[in-house]
Motif scaffolding. Structure first.
Motif, PDB file in Angstrom:
ATOM      1  N   LEU A   1      49.996  18.100 -15.536  1.00 14.47           N
ATOM      2  CA  LEU A   1      48.917  18.813 -14.874  1.00 14.47           C
ATOM      3  C   LEU A   1      48.260  17.922 -13.833  1.00 14.47           C
ATOM      4  O   LEU A   1      48.400  16.698 -13.833  1.00 14.47           O
ATOM      5  N   ALA A   2      47.510  18.548 -12.929  1.00 17.18           N
ATOM      6  CA  ALA A   2      46.961  17.811 -11.790  1.00 17.18           C
ATOM      7  C   ALA A   2      45.790  16.915 -12.164  1.00 17.18           C
ATOM      8  O   ALA A   2      45.490  15.946 -11.465  1.00 17.18           O
TER       9      ALA A   2
ATOM     10  N   ILE B   1      48.122   0.769 -12.008  1.00 20.63           N
ATOM     11  CA  ILE B   1      48.423   2.181 -11.745  1.00 20.63           C
ATOM     12  C   ILE B   1      47.194   2.807 -11.097  1.00 20.63           C
ATOM     13  O   ILE B   1      46.164   3.017 -11.753  1.00 20.63           O
ATOM     14  N   ALA B   2      47.287   3.096  -9.807  1.00 22.78           N
ATOM     15  CA  ALA B   2      46.148   3.671  -9.083  1.00 22.78           C
ATOM     16  C   ALA B   2      46.132   5.197  -9.175  1.00 22.78           C
ATOM     17  O   ALA B   2      45.067   5.810  -9.255  1.00 22.78           O
ATOM     18  N   ASP B   3      47.304   5.814  -9.144  1.00 29.22           N
ATOM     19  CA  ASP B   3      47.399   7.277  -9.210  1.00 29.22           C
ATOM     20  C   ASP B   3      48.360   7.632 -10.349  1.00 29.22           C
ATOM     21  O   ASP B   3      49.580   7.647 -10.156  1.00 29.22           O
ATOM     22  N   PRO B   4      47.837   7.913 -11.550  1.00 30.46           N
ATOM     23  CA  PRO B   4      48.737   8.196 -12.689  1.00 30.46           C
ATOM     24  C   PRO B   4      49.675   9.372 -12.448  1.00 30.46           C
ATOM     25  O   PRO B   4      50.822   9.362 -12.912  1.00 30.46           O
ATOM     26  N   LEU B   5      49.224  10.411 -11.739  1.00 29.40           N
ATOM     27  CA  LEU B   5      50.062  11.585 -11.514  1.00 29.40           C
ATOM     28  C   LEU B   5      51.277  11.223 -10.662  1.00 29.40           C
ATOM     29  O   LEU B   5      52.422  11.555 -11.009  1.00 29.40           O
ATOM     30  N   GLN B   6      51.017  10.543  -9.555  1.00 29.27           N
ATOM     31  CA  GLN B   6      52.132  10.128  -8.693  1.00 29.27           C
ATOM     32  C   GLN B   6      53.015   9.102  -9.400  1.00 29.27           C
ATOM     33  O   GLN B   6      54.235   9.113  -9.245  1.00 29.27           O
TER      34      GLN B   6
ATOM     35  N   GLN C   1      42.061   2.843 -20.150  1.00 24.56           N
ATOM     36  CA  GLN C   1      43.177   3.755 -19.978  1.00 24.56           C
ATOM     37  C   GLN C   1      42.812   4.927 -19.072  1.00 24.56           C
ATOM     38  O   GLN C   1      41.637   5.229 -18.836  1.00 24.56           O
ATOM     39  N   LYS C   2      43.861   5.574 -18.577  1.00 22.27           N
ATOM     40  CA  LYS C   2      43.772   6.884 -17.948  1.00 22.27           C
ATOM     41  C   LYS C   2      44.849   7.758 -18.580  1.00 22.27           C
ATOM     42  O   LYS C   2      45.807   7.242 -19.170  1.00 22.27           O
ATOM     43  N   ALA C   3      44.684   9.089 -18.467  1.00 20.17           N
ATOM     44  CA  ALA C   3      45.608   9.966 -19.184  1.00 20.17           C
ATOM     45  C   ALA C   3      45.984  11.167 -18.328  1.00 20.17           C
ATOM     46  O   ALA C   3      45.237  11.611 -17.447  1.00 20.17           O
ATOM     47  N   LEU C   4      47.178  11.676 -18.608  1.00 21.00           N
ATOM     48  CA  LEU C   4      47.670  12.922 -18.037  1.00 21.00           C
ATOM     49  C   LEU C   4      48.039  13.867 -19.174  1.00 21.00           C
ATOM     50  O   LEU C   4      48.505  13.414 -20.236  1.00 21.00           O
ATOM     51  N   VAL C   5      47.856  15.112 -18.938  1.00 19.74           N
ATOM     52  CA  VAL C   5      48.282  16.131 -19.895  1.00 19.74           C
ATOM     53  C   VAL C   5      49.586  16.729 -19.383  1.00 19.74           C
ATOM     54  O   VAL C   5      49.650  17.218 -18.238  1.00 19.74           O
ATOM     55  N   ILE C   6      50.600  16.669 -20.220  1.00 18.86           N
ATOM     56  CA  ILE C   6      51.919  17.176 -19.857  1.00 18.86           C
ATOM     57  C   ILE C   6      52.126  18.514 -20.555  1.00 18.86           C
ATOM     58  O   ILE C   6      52.070  18.608 -21.792  1.00 18.86           O
ATOM     59  N   GLN C   7      52.346  19.543 -19.754  1.00 15.89           N
ATOM     60  CA  GLN C   7      52.548  20.885 -20.307  1.00 15.89           C
ATOM     61  C   GLN C   7      53.987  21.299 -20.070  1.00 15.89           C
ATOM     62  O   GLN C   7      54.416  21.501 -18.938  1.00 15.89           O
TER      63      GLN C   7
END
Length: 282
Positions: A41-42, A94-99, A30-36
């Protein structure tokens, strides 16, 4: 001072709750993003243990493995105006989770966009080749080109496309019927041709057999005539030699043979005594 057990339990529960809100784990796949407050977040978090602010930050996990997507069957047209039904699949990740989060959000949204892009590129590229080239000779080249173009278009959405392949190619139902009828007509034409060639060959073989038969019978008849003539000549020579040695005995023998042939059982013949026919008996 004695501590209240309930207060201790409440404090422990609060600490655990805060700890669970502050910590999160990202698995190896997995990969993860933090959503504020709804805004990601970047930073992209790799596998491991990480921390976040409680209550105001949430975690969005993404599958980092390659995923398979089976597209529904769709129709396309080749350069020779032949309709073909394509059943394809794609491998992507998913190569870029943020995008990806900003443009797609969900796997369903990514697959919908991927389906549109793959179909448009595949239809455009199939339209440059004939049906035979799409099915056999240029199939690998078409798939490599489609994969490259789809990957370029999906990169801006944070998606990497590793492979696009055609699993199966079919013809529309009306085209299948037309092709089957054409194939049946072609087979019937070949069958008629084979039958006519067979009749021609049979006639030739029979004619050749009849000719050989006539030649063999003619040769046999000629050989029989030669043998029969030689036998008659030999018999005549034997008779001539025998007659030359004893003419009286030969005449007597011939007279007896004539009487034997003439006088059958219950025969009645009236002759005079001077009849030459009775000379052998006198």
């Amino acid at each position: 001072m004695r501590k209240n057990p309930l207060a201790v339990l409440a404090a422990l529960f609060l600490v655990l709750a805060l700890g669970s809100q502050c910590c999160f784990v990202v698995n190896q796949w997995q990969k993860a993003l933090v959503i504020q407050l709804g805004d990601p977040l970047a930073d992209v978090y790799a596998p491991g243990l990480h921390f976040k602010l409680p209550f105001i930050q949430t975690v969005e996990l993404f599958d980092a493995r390659f995923l398979d997507y089976d597209a529904p069957s769709r129709e396309a047209f080749t350069v020779d105006k032949k309709a073909i039904v394509l059943n394809n699949y794609a491998r992507w990740r998913i190569a870029d989770p943020l995008q990806y989060y900003r443009s797609m959000r969900t796997v369903g949204g990514a697959q919908a966009r991927l389906d549109d892009v793959v179909y448009s590129e595949l239809r455009a590229l199939v339209g440059k080749y004939t049906l035979t080239e799409v099915v056999s000779s240029h199939r690998t080249q078409i798939m490599e080109e489609v994969t490259r173009k789809v990957d370029e278009r999906m990169r801006k959405f944070g998606v990497e496309v590793a492979d696009v392949r055609i699993k199966r190619t079919d013809l529309p139902a009306e085209n299948q019927r037309a092709i089957f009828e054409r194939m049946r007509a072609e087979r019937e034409r070949q069958a008629k041709q084979y039958r006519s060639e067979g009749v021609e060959e049979s006639t030739r073989i029979r004619s050749d057999a009849d000719r050989q038969k006539a030649v063999l019978l003619a040769d046999a008849a000629r050989q029989a005539q030669i043998i029969r003539g030689a036998g008659d000549a030999e018999a005549a020579a034997v008779y001539a030699r025998a007659y030359g040695k004893s003419p009286d005995f030969y005449a007597f023998q011939r007279g007896l043979e004539a009487l034997r042939r003439s006088m059958k059982e219950n025969s009645r013949i009236v002759l005079s005594q001077e009849d030459p026919f009775l000379k052998p008996l006198r």
